[in-house]
Write an enzyme that holds these catalytic residues in place. Structure first.
Site, mmCIF file in Angstrom:
data_model
loop_
_atom_site.group_PDB
_atom_site.id
_atom_site.type_symbol
_atom_site.label_atom_id
_atom_site.label_comp_id
_atom_site.label_asym_id
_atom_site.label_seq_id
_atom_site.Cartn_x
_atom_site.Cartn_y
_atom_site.Cartn_z
ATOM 1 N N SER A 134 0.977 -1.140 -0.130
ATOM 2 C CA SER A 134 -0.049 0.072 0.034
ATOM 3 C C SER A 134 0.860 1.279 0.107
ATOM 4 O O SER A 134 2.090 0.940 0.391
ATOM 5 C CB SER A 134 -0.792 -0.129 1.268
ATOM 6 O OG SER A 134 -1.456 1.060 1.527
ATOM 7 N N TYR A 147 -2.144 0.045 10.780
ATOM 8 C CA TYR A 147 -2.245 -0.379 9.412
ATOM 9 C C TYR A 147 -0.956 0.028 8.726
ATOM 10 O O TYR A 147 -0.085 -0.718 8.088
ATOM 11 C CB TYR A 147 -3.251 0.216 8.717
ATOM 12 C CG TYR A 147 -3.441 -0.120 7.226
ATOM 13 C CD1 TYR A 147 -3.809 -1.426 6.719
ATOM 14 C CD2 TYR A 147 -3.377 0.718 6.263
ATOM 15 C CE1 TYR A 147 -3.697 -1.843 5.463
ATOM 16 C CE2 TYR A 147 -3.245 0.357 4.953
ATOM 17 C CZ TYR A 147 -3.770 -1.020 4.611
ATOM 18 O OH TYR A 147 -3.921 -1.215 3.087
#
Length: 250
Positions: A134, A147
């Site tokens: 990501s 995250y």
């Protein structure tokens, strides 16, 4: 030449399911892996892929998955797509269970699948490991510490693995999407569809699961001497993690 064969984790929905569809459209043999059998069965009926129910946070489950995959023949590619985000708490109020869950899936899940399938990937003489990370693995932002840290971890695994496999016939590819609107990701993270919708409010055409699958398939289908170390993809409306153009009329 026999068909190339890929294992795609996190394949029950979103980017994983779209990757399965696109590889099958190119006549690859594909094993779709996820925890939810009902969704996998539907995907298999739609695409003709094989499927295995497995939990990427379990050593035993991943080992059993690999044994079943290897019994079916050569493996050329692993798309380590399984991942999740839980919550949006700040570090001082961190829910450690959520953080632990993200590390277990987003980092150790990648490691488990690589350990289980790397010998077969190398033996194929034309191996690929695709790590779905990501943009959160490359830049930090408030309210995303768990995250972000886990995706920095998956980026570090990919980068380290590429160094360790130098000279061996296995490519290591990292895809780092930015803002992607899929049917489940933000809803699971934030707890409601209403909260998920606010993430994309006013953003013209965020990326889709299909866009991300396109990126994966493009990297896998380059000649094998051609490695895409890192591909960062974002919608045009997202100039950076903290810079998103929002049209209030949308």
């Amino acid at each position: 030449m026999s068909a190339l064969r890929a294992v795609v984790t996190g394949a029950s929905s979103g980017m994983g399911a779209e990757t399965v569809r696109k590889l099958r459209a190119l006549d690859w043999d594909v094993v779709a892996v996820a925890r939810r059998e009902e969704e996998l069965k539907a995907l298999a009926e739609e695409t003709g892929c094989d499927y295995i129910v497995a939990d990427m946070t379990s050593d035993e489950s991943v080992a059993a998955m690999a044994e079943q995959v290897l019994a079916g023949g050569t493996v050329n590619s692993l798309v380590a797509n399984a991942g999740a985000a839980f919550g949006s708490d700040q570090v001082e109020g961190a829910d450690l269970d959520d953080w632990s869950g993200m590390f277990d899936l987003n980092v150790l899940g990648v490691v488990r699948s690589v350990k289980a399938l790397l010998p077969a990937l190398e033996e194929s003489g034309r191996g690929d490991i695709v790590v779905m990370s990501s943009t959160a693995g490359h830049i930090v932002y408030e309210g995303g510490g768990g995250y972000v840290a886990s995706k920095h971890g998956s980026h570090a695994v990919a980068a380290t693995l590429r160094l360790e496999l130098a000279g061996r016939p296995v490519r290591v590819i990292e895809i780092a999407p930015g803002m992607v609107a899929t049917e489940e990701f933000s809803r699971k993270r934030l707890g409601s569809q209403e909260a998920a919708d606010k993430v994309y409010e006013g953003v013209e055409k965020p990326l889709t699961a299909e866009d991300c699958a396109d990126a994966v398939v493009w990297t896998l289908t380059r000649p094998h001497h051609f490695n895409v170390d890192l591909m960062v993809i974002r919608p045009i409306a997202q100039a950076a993690q903290h810079k998103v153009a929002r049209n209030q009329g949308l």
